[in-house]
Design a protein around this motif. Structure first.
Motif, PDB file in Angstrom:
ATOM      1  N   LEU A  79      -3.297   6.154  -0.860  1.00  0.00           N
ATOM      2  CA  LEU A  79      -2.389   5.811   0.064  1.00  0.00           C
ATOM      3  C   LEU A  79      -0.852   5.945  -0.259  1.00  0.00           C
ATOM      4  O   LEU A  79      -0.792   5.865  -1.471  1.00  0.00           O
ATOM      5  N   VAL A  80      -0.288   6.671   0.683  1.00  0.00           N
ATOM      6  CA  VAL A  80       1.326   6.933   0.311  1.00  0.00           C
ATOM      7  C   VAL A  80       2.183   6.294   1.217  1.00  0.00           C
ATOM      8  O   VAL A  80       2.240   6.196   2.321  1.00  0.00           O
ATOM      9  N   HIS A  81       2.888   5.305   0.667  1.00  0.00           N
ATOM     10  CA  HIS A  81       3.726   4.271   1.176  1.00  0.00           C
ATOM     11  C   HIS A  81       4.991   4.801   1.859  1.00  0.00           C
ATOM     12  O   HIS A  81       5.384   6.035   1.694  1.00  0.00           O
ATOM     13  N   GLY A  82       5.713   4.208   2.617  1.00  0.00           N
ATOM     14  CA  GLY A  82       6.820   4.557   3.339  1.00  0.00           C
ATOM     15  C   GLY A  82       8.347   3.924   2.843  1.00  0.00           C
ATOM     16  O   GLY A  82       8.215   3.634   1.679  1.00  0.00           O
ATOM     17  N   TYR A  83       9.146   4.046   3.681  1.00  0.00           N
ATOM     18  CA  TYR A  83      10.475   3.749   3.230  1.00  0.00           C
ATOM     19  C   TYR A  83      10.719   2.131   3.059  1.00  0.00           C
ATOM     20  O   TYR A  83       9.892   1.462   3.685  1.00  0.00           O
ATOM     21  N   HIS A  88       2.148  -2.260  -3.211  1.00  0.00           N
ATOM     22  CA  HIS A  88       1.339  -3.452  -2.744  1.00  0.00           C
ATOM     23  C   HIS A  88       1.241  -3.208  -1.343  1.00  0.00           C
ATOM     24  O   HIS A  88       0.558  -4.274  -0.529  1.00  0.00           O
ATOM     25  N   ASP A  89       1.867  -2.528  -0.469  1.00  0.00           N
ATOM     26  CA  ASP A  89       1.724  -2.177   0.839  1.00  0.00           C
ATOM     27  C   ASP A  89       0.295  -1.218   1.112  1.00  0.00           C
ATOM     28  O   ASP A  89       0.625   0.073   1.037  1.00  0.00           O
ATOM     29  N   ALA A  90      -0.684  -1.710   1.198  1.00  0.00           N
ATOM     30  CA  ALA A  90      -1.962  -1.033   1.653  1.00  0.00           C
ATOM     31  C   ALA A  90      -2.822  -1.518   2.737  1.00  0.00           C
ATOM     32  O   ALA A  90      -3.781  -2.149   2.393  1.00  0.00           O
ATOM     33  N   LYS A 248       6.310 -11.944   4.622  1.00  0.00           N
ATOM     34  CA  LYS A 248       6.113 -12.539   3.434  1.00  0.00           C
ATOM     35  C   LYS A 248       5.321 -11.449   2.531  1.00  0.00           C
ATOM     36  O   LYS A 248       5.364 -11.795   1.353  1.00  0.00           O
ATOM     37  N   LYS A 249       5.078 -10.339   3.159  1.00  0.00           N
ATOM     38  CA  LYS A 249       3.908  -9.627   2.529  1.00  0.00           C
ATOM     39  C   LYS A 249       4.804  -8.426   1.860  1.00  0.00           C
ATOM     40  O   LYS A 249       4.524  -7.703   0.976  1.00  0.00           O
ATOM     41  N   LEU A 250       5.504  -7.837   2.695  1.00  0.00           N
ATOM     42  CA  LEU A 250       6.363  -6.783   2.422  1.00  0.00           C
ATOM     43  C   LEU A 250       7.836  -7.115   1.581  1.00  0.00           C
ATOM     44  O   LEU A 250       8.737  -7.763   2.427  1.00  0.00           O
ATOM     45  N   ILE A 251       7.766  -7.006   0.361  1.00  0.00           N
ATOM     46  CA  ILE A 251       8.825  -7.408  -0.402  1.00  0.00           C
ATOM     47  C   ILE A 251       9.766  -6.109  -0.741  1.00  0.00           C
ATOM     48  O   ILE A 251       9.577  -5.579  -1.634  1.00  0.00           O
TER      49      ILE A 251
END
Length: 349
Positions: A79-83, A88-90, A248-251
């Motif tokens: 998985l490749v996260h964004g900006y 932890h963003d999955a 609360k999840k995306l820090i």
């Protein structure tokens, strides 16, 4: 007649002007120049809290595993996260199909994000090679899947260009477009560009034409910088509902803890700079073997122009294009049918 007093005054005035000019340039140089990164694990830097691999050039890449154990998994997906995000963003790893299909996910902090070392020479190609290295060291097999969200879509285009032999399939979810890709018709790209907020138009111009100015442009207080970088993107009504649940999840603080230049600003410079290839020139990497490429786009996306995604889909018929009505930029986050459909279409479609 020579006026000595006037000459002395003129000479002194020019000296003062020169001194002031030198002072201004020195101050400006400091303002344009980003501070050194706070490397994870270094003295005064953020701590290292998770596993990392050592890359070919000595840098470290932090990663996180999700889903079923790798040893029993039928499918392995990177998985490749964004900006402004991180490993932890999955979101897709919480799909109800993970256990049923037997999926093992690996997410990672892109260079400069989270706990991955910065890469001052970062390019689309270098990050694709980082992914190849990650798959190799974690023993994901000769081929694996890649899924990129938003700015992470740029990395997936890079994987299709530079490591197609390592891919079993790929998905681009609301991938960011570069308005300067050479194959876009000038009128189409200009029209889509002009629909962006004026502050974003200027921020993208700077990233493309004057990358040396990106740090100053996005940290000065005189006028608005990039709305996305500043944390006030133009989101749809559906996106705003999703954001309220994800807050609360995306820090963001974790993502940028080594410095905003190494993470966000380099992302802008690479994503909207001069690419070494145009995705529309790519050929189908799966023409002689199994595998597929999918592009998913929300019709109400306020960040990525749907008109240009439609153009890409017409020029690349081997990319299976999926539009989601009434969806914004963040449609892949909530649990439900869309998330399951993205995985099912890729793996079993």
């Amino acid at each position: 007649m020579f006026n000595a007093s006037a000459f002395i005054y003129w000479a002194m005035s020019w000296k003062i002007i020169v001194v002031l000019l030198i002072g201004f340039l020195a101050l400006a140089h400091q303002s344009f120049r980003p501070p050194p990164p706070r490397i994870c694990g270094s003295l005064g830097g953020p701590p290292i809290t998770g596993p990392r691999i050592k890359l070919r050039d000595g840098r470290h890449l932090a990663y996180k595993e999700h889903g079923v154990p790798k040893e029993t998994a039928k499918y392995k997906i990177i998985l490749v996260h964004g900006y402004t995000s991180s490993r932890h963003d999955a979101a897709l790893a919480t799909s109800s199909l993970v256990e049923e299909l037997g999926i093992h996910f690996v997410s990672f902090d892109r260079p400069g994000y989270g706990e991955s070392d910065p890469d001052p020479k970062r390019t689309i190609k270098s990050t694709a090679l980082d992914i190849e290295d990650l798959g190799e060291q974690l023993e994901l097999g000769s081929r694996f899947y890649v899924i990129g969200f938003s700015m992470g879509g740029n990395v997936v285009w890079g994987c299709l260009k530079y490591i197609p032999h390592r891919l079993a399939g790929a998905v681009l979810i609301a991938p960011v477009v570069n308005y300067w890709w050479s194959n876009f018709p000038a009128n189409s790209s200009t029209e889509a560009y002009n629909k962006q907020p004026w502050e974003d138009q200027w921020a993208l111009r700077v990233a493309h034409y004057m990358p040396w100015l990106v740090y100053w442009w996005n940290t000065q207080k005189w006028f608005p910088s990039s709305s996305v970088t500043a944390g006030r993107p133009a989101l749809s009504a559906s996106d705003l509902k999703i954001v309220s649940k994800l807050a609360k999840k995306l820090i963001r603080e974790y993502a940028t803890q080594q410095g905003v230049f190494e993470s966000l600003h380099l992302d802008m410079m690479v994503g909207f700079g001069q690419w070494e290839f145009d995705p529309i020139d790519l050929e189908n990497p799966f023409s002689d073997r199994e595998g597929s490429v999918h592009l998913w786009q929300g019709v109400e996306d306020g960040l990525v122009p749907i008109s240009l995604q439609r153009y890409i889909s017409k020029k690349l018929p081997w990319v299976q294009y999926h539009e989601i009505p009434d969806a914004g930029h963040l449609f892949a986050y909530p649990d439900g049918a869309i998330k399951d459909s993205i995985l099912k279409t890729l793996l079993t479609g």
